[in-house]
Write a protein that holds these residues in place. Structure first.
Motif, PDB file in Angstrom:
ATOM      1  N   ARG A   1       0.830  -1.212   0.000  1.00  0.00           N
ATOM      2  CA  ARG A   1       0.000   0.000   0.000  1.00  0.00           C
ATOM      3  C   ARG A   1       0.862   1.259   0.000  1.00  0.00           C
ATOM      4  NH1 ARG A   1      -5.495  -0.701   1.330  1.00  0.00           N
ATOM      5  NH2 ARG A   1      -5.939  -2.870   1.807  1.00  0.00           N
ATOM      6  N   SER A   2       1.896   1.280   0.860  1.00  0.00           N
ATOM      7  CA  SER A   2       2.714   2.504   0.906  1.00  0.00           C
ATOM      8  C   SER A   2       3.521   2.659  -0.380  1.00  0.00           C
ATOM      9  CB  SER A   2       3.611   2.523   2.135  1.00  0.00           C
ATOM     10  OG  SER A   2       4.440   1.393   2.137  1.00  0.00           O
ATOM     11  N   LEU A   3       3.838   1.525  -0.995  1.00  0.00           N
ATOM     12  CA  LEU A   3       4.560   1.614  -2.266  1.00  0.00           C
ATOM     13  C   LEU A   3       3.652   2.237  -3.336  1.00  0.00           C
ATOM     14  CD1 LEU A   3       7.228   0.795  -3.691  1.00  0.00           C
ATOM     15  CD2 LEU A   3       6.118  -1.333  -4.330  1.00  0.00           C
ATOM     16  N   LEU A   4       2.397   1.805  -3.321  1.00  0.00           N
ATOM     17  CA  LEU A   4       1.466   2.324  -4.330  1.00  0.00           C
ATOM     18  C   LEU A   4       1.195   3.821  -4.116  1.00  0.00           C
ATOM     19  CD1 LEU A   4      -1.028  -0.662  -4.596  1.00  0.00           C
ATOM     20  CD2 LEU A   4       0.561   0.120  -6.341  1.00  0.00           C
ATOM     21  N   GLN A   5       1.330   4.258  -2.863  1.00  0.00           N
ATOM     22  CA  GLN A   5       1.107   5.682  -2.601  1.00  0.00           C
ATOM     23  C   GLN A   5       2.187   6.552  -3.241  1.00  0.00           C
ATOM     24  OE1 GLN A   5       0.615   5.998   1.627  1.00  0.00           O
ATOM     25  NE2 GLN A   5      -1.481   5.206   1.542  1.00  0.00           N
ATOM     26  N   GLU A   6       3.311   5.900  -3.567  1.00  0.00           N
ATOM     27  CA  GLU A   6       4.392   6.665  -4.208  1.00  0.00           C
ATOM     28  C   GLU A   6       4.081   6.972  -5.665  1.00  0.00           C
ATOM     29  OE1 GLU A   6       8.263   5.008  -3.690  1.00  0.00           O
ATOM     30  OE2 GLU A   6       7.922   4.567  -1.574  1.00  0.00           O
TER      31      GLU A   6
ATOM     32  N   LYS B   1      -4.841   1.933 -17.191  1.00  0.00           N
ATOM     33  CA  LYS B   1      -4.145   1.500 -18.398  1.00  0.00           C
ATOM     34  C   LYS B   1      -3.206   0.329 -18.075  1.00  0.00           C
ATOM     35  CE  LYS B   1      -1.169   2.862 -22.174  1.00  0.00           C
ATOM     36  NZ  LYS B   1      -0.204   3.836 -22.667  1.00  0.00           N
ATOM     37  N   ALA B   2      -2.431   0.464 -17.018  1.00  0.00           N
ATOM     38  CA  ALA B   2      -1.472  -0.594 -16.678  1.00  0.00           C
ATOM     39  C   ALA B   2      -1.592  -0.897 -15.205  1.00  0.00           C
ATOM     40  CB  ALA B   2      -0.059  -0.133 -17.002  1.00  0.00           C
ATOM     41  N   ASN B   3      -1.036  -2.056 -14.829  1.00  0.00           N
ATOM     42  CA  ASN B   3      -0.989  -2.400 -13.426  1.00  0.00           C
ATOM     43  C   ASN B   3      -0.176  -1.334 -12.698  1.00  0.00           C
ATOM     44  OD1 ASN B   3       0.772  -3.778 -11.237  1.00  0.00           O
ATOM     45  ND2 ASN B   3      -1.146  -4.901 -11.379  1.00  0.00           N
ATOM     46  N   ARG B   4      -0.734  -0.839 -11.601  1.00  0.00           N
ATOM     47  CA  ARG B   4      -0.072   0.272 -10.911  1.00  0.00           C
ATOM     48  C   ARG B   4       1.290  -0.114 -10.373  1.00  0.00           C
ATOM     49  NH1 ARG B   4      -4.171   1.801  -6.508  1.00  0.00           N
ATOM     50  NH2 ARG B   4      -4.189  -0.458  -6.328  1.00  0.00           N
ATOM     51  N   LEU B   5       1.350  -1.311  -9.808  1.00  0.00           N
ATOM     52  CA  LEU B   5       2.624  -1.746  -9.245  1.00  0.00           C
ATOM     53  C   LEU B   5       3.662  -1.919 -10.349  1.00  0.00           C
ATOM     54  CD1 LEU B   5       3.916  -2.471  -6.566  1.00  0.00           C
ATOM     55  CD2 LEU B   5       3.224  -4.826  -6.920  1.00  0.00           C
ATOM     56  N   GLU B   6       3.200  -2.349 -11.492  1.00  0.00           N
ATOM     57  CA  GLU B   6       4.101  -2.551 -12.614  1.00  0.00           C
ATOM     58  C   GLU B   6       4.776  -1.242 -13.008  1.00  0.00           C
ATOM     59  OE1 GLU B   6       2.766  -5.409 -15.435  1.00  0.00           O
ATOM     60  OE2 GLU B   6       3.416  -4.119 -17.077  1.00  0.00           O
ATOM     61  N   GLU B   7       3.985  -0.171 -13.023  1.00  0.00           N
ATOM     62  CA  GLU B   7       4.545   1.143 -13.372  1.00  0.00           C
ATOM     63  C   GLU B   7       5.637   1.535 -12.388  1.00  0.00           C
ATOM     64  OE1 GLU B   7       1.602   4.176 -13.867  1.00  0.00           O
ATOM     65  OE2 GLU B   7       0.354   2.846 -15.056  1.00  0.00           O
ATOM     66  N   LEU B   8       5.353   1.330 -11.094  1.00  0.00           N
ATOM     67  CA  LEU B   8       6.342   1.673 -10.075  1.00  0.00           C
ATOM     68  C   LEU B   8       7.591   0.820 -10.205  1.00  0.00           C
ATOM     69  CD1 LEU B   8       4.413   2.122  -6.751  1.00  0.00           C
ATOM     70  CD2 LEU B   8       6.131   3.659  -7.671  1.00  0.00           C
ATOM     71  N   PHE B   9       7.356  -0.470 -10.435  1.00  0.00           N
ATOM     72  CA  PHE B   9       8.463  -1.420 -10.549  1.00  0.00           C
ATOM     73  C   PHE B   9       9.411  -1.013 -11.683  1.00  0.00           C
ATOM     74  CE2 PHE B   9      10.076  -5.284 -12.616  1.00  0.00           C
ATOM     75  CZ  PHE B   9      10.809  -5.826 -11.582  1.00  0.00           C
ATOM     76  N   VAL B  10       8.828  -0.709 -12.835  1.00  0.00           N
ATOM     77  CA  VAL B  10       9.651  -0.327 -13.987  1.00  0.00           C
ATOM     78  C   VAL B  10      10.407   0.961 -13.667  1.00  0.00           C
ATOM     79  CG1 VAL B  10       9.536   0.448 -16.388  1.00  0.00           C
ATOM     80  CG2 VAL B  10       8.179  -1.505 -15.655  1.00  0.00           C
ATOM     81  N   ALA B  11       9.727   1.898 -13.028  1.00  0.00           N
ATOM     82  CA  ALA B  11      10.378   3.170 -12.704  1.00  0.00           C
ATOM     83  C   ALA B  11      11.552   2.959 -11.752  1.00  0.00           C
ATOM     84  CB  ALA B  11       9.359   4.110 -12.073  1.00  0.00           C
TER      85      ALA B  11
END
Lengths: 313, 257
Positions: A221-226, A289-299
């Motif tokens: 959850r805190s990761l997704l908040q980023e 559009k994309a999985n939210r965690l996926e966007e963070l992971f790639v970033a």
């Protein structure tokens, strides 16, 4: 509270001087559902290999429920169940024999082993296949067999290395339900996966590993908040001659009925719908559009690349 | 693991090994029986009847102990080498390496399982031999001791071979190029008294000679070698190979990354 898994300053250098792990430290609390994410070659499987002793560490400490794997090898192993990425059972053995043997390797007497084996054959829908050689099973059944094998001695910590790789959606969902169930019953689970939707859906905490280092270790959850912005895809009821004009929001038309809107964190979607209604655009569906965690992971993985680190400095 | 849990793990490995070789009995038990029956017919009856006596016994009686021992050696060795290497090849050995089972339990389990095949084949060949001739039993103690020690020695050697093997070729090299010549030149078919002094001296470096002759002594009471020396040497070799195999297993060489 004693951690289910504690890793301190773990290093692994392979014989060809390849540095796989560069001082990983990690704690997973009892009862957690933990995701270990990372690109191919990041060190996930090496870390799991060290925990279950299939890979010899170069230095560092690993303990499972307080038992050090060097000092109390047997004690630590009893708490652990492992589902590896690749099938690693004898293809010629019968399904129930594989499970009975696994129970025996953990010291379960035959009568007790039989109860456990029957229980997991039924729970993982392998009962009808129990007398068949393992090679006769479908890919999904082989995955379930590996999970049953890892659970037959009732481990307190279950590690799954990409358990749903190559399985169909229906089976993946049923495996998720099963994993949620055993986690709710008290089994700590560590999962590596390439399906970030899986980690987002199942896990409470996550560590991202890249080039042998932990680059993030936090709650999902805190990761997704980023996440600072998200892209939403809208499907319109009627064809659009041009993309809708939305004040202050970038819009991209995908096809005549579909367009994307980038919305920053904190912005309301109500304003978007108000503006669309004012332009007589009727929306029939909307999705990320994309999985939210996926966007963070790639970033995060991109930011960890040496050239990007230098640019940032 | 508690001693009772270790016993469960050990008996599980032994049962697994016995189930493996009995499941494929056409490949594991039948061929040595047919091969040895042919040896008895050809060397024992057809050719043996023209050779006459050797060591004070009919030729067929003389070769029976050697042929039984040959069957025990090759089957003890080939069972563990193929079973353990297959487990390595299919990666099913990871089931054991990940478990709390101590290394010595794994090693003993595989060795005893393979010894069961060696001894079972030995019994089958002995029964076959009884169909062709009868033979006395000079010493049950020496016979049983040498059978167990020899079988153990070759299961340990086979285990070490399997640990180092990378391909299926690697597990056939030792049996073909080392084990077979040593066995055939180890006094199975002849007494080394028939050889010149030089070749008698060379033969004494062949460990199989001591096993075959000690076994022959146990059955017939005749031998080309010192029995006590052979038994002591064999015990020392078993202990040494057990230590090497256990070290390989515990250190994870060729088994863990």
């Amino acid at each position: 509270m004693t951690a289910a898994l504690a890793i301190k300053n773990l290093h692994k250098v392979y014989g060809n001087d390849f540095v796989a792990l560069q001082g990983i430290s990690l704690e997973v609390q009892p009862g957690d559902f933990f995701a270990l994410l990372g690109p191919n070659g990041a060190g996930k499987s090496t870390t799991i290999g060290v925990i279950c002793s299939l890979v010899r560490k170069t230095s560092g400490e690993v303990s499972i429920f307080g038992k050090d794997i060097d000092q109390d090898f047997s004690g630590a192993k009893k708490f652990l169940g492992v589902v590896p990425q690749e099938f690693n059972f004898s293809q010629f053995e019968k399904v129930e024999d594989i499970l009975m043997q696994q129970a025996g390797f953990y010291g379960l007497p035959p009568a007790k082993a039989r109860i456990q084996v029957d229980k997991y054959l039924k729970r993982l829908s392998l009962w009808d296949k129990r007398s068949q050689p393992a090679r006769m099973l479908s890919g999904g059944m082989k995955r379930r067999l590996m999970i049953a094998r890892a659970l037959v001695h009732e481990p307190k910590l279950l590690i799954l290395d990409e358990p749903t790789a190559g399985v169909d959606i229906e089976l993946r969902r049923s495996m998720w339900d099963f994993l949620r169930e055993i986690n709710a019953a008290g089994t700590t689970i560590i999962l590596t996966t390439h399906y970030l939707e899986e980690a987002e859906s199942l896990c409470r905490n996550v560590a991202i590993i890249d080039e042998g280092r932990i680059i993030k270790n936090t709650g999902v959850r805190s990761l997704l908040q980023e996440l600072n912005k998200e892209v939403f895809v809208f499907d319109a009821a009627e064809p659009l001659a041009q993309p809708p004009a939305l004040e202050g929001l970038p819009v991209k038309q995908v096809d005549e009925r579909c367009f994307e809107v980038e919305i920053e964190k904190g912005q309301s979607l109500n304003g978007v719908f108000d503006q669309l209604s004012a332009q007589d655009i009727r929306v029939v569906s909307m999705r990320n559009k994309a999985n939210r965690l996926e966007e963070l992971f790639v970033a995060m993985v991109n930011a960890n690349k040496p050239e990007n680190k230098e640019a940032a400095q | 693991m508690s001693p009772s849990e270790q016993w469960v793990a050990f008996s599980t490995i032994v049962r697994k090994e016995i189930r493996r070789f009995t499941r494929i009995w056409v490949q594991t038990l039948l061929p040595p029986a047919i091969t040895m029956a042919l040896y008895f017919v050809i060397f024992g009856k057809l050719i043996g009847s023209r050779i006459g006596e050797m060591g004070g016994f009919d030729y067929i009686q003389f070769v029976v102990p050697g042929l039984i021992m040959m069957a025990i050696i090759t089957n003890s060795y080939s069972n563990v080498v193929s079973s353990f290497f297959s487990a390595k090849f299919q990666r099913s050995i990871e089931e054991l390496l990940v478990s709390p089972t101590p290394g010595y339990v794994i090693l003993l389990g595989y060795c005893i399982g393979s010894m069961c095949r060696g001894l079972l084949v030995g019994i089958v060949v002995t029964c076959l031999a009884l169909a062709f001739t009868d033979f006395p039993m000079h010493s049950w103690t020496i016979t049983v001791a040498i059978v167990f020690l020899t079988s153990m020695l070759f299961t340990l050697a086979g285990f070490i071979n399997a640990v180092f093997a990378n391909t299926f070729d690697d597990i056939s090299i030792v049996p073909t190029f080392v084990l077979t010549p040593l066995t055939y030149l180890g006094g199975v078919f002849y007494s080394i008294e028939l050889l010149s002094d030089f070749w008698q001296g060379v033969s004494l470096f062949n460990p199989v000679l001591y096993m075959v002759n000690t076994f022959r002594y146990g059955m017939l009471g005749v031998s080309d070698v010192n029995i006590v020396g052979a038994l002591v040497g064999l015990v020392v070799c078993v202990i040494a190979l057990f230590a090497v195999a256990l070290h390989l297993l515990n250190s994870g060489k060729r088994l863990r990354s």
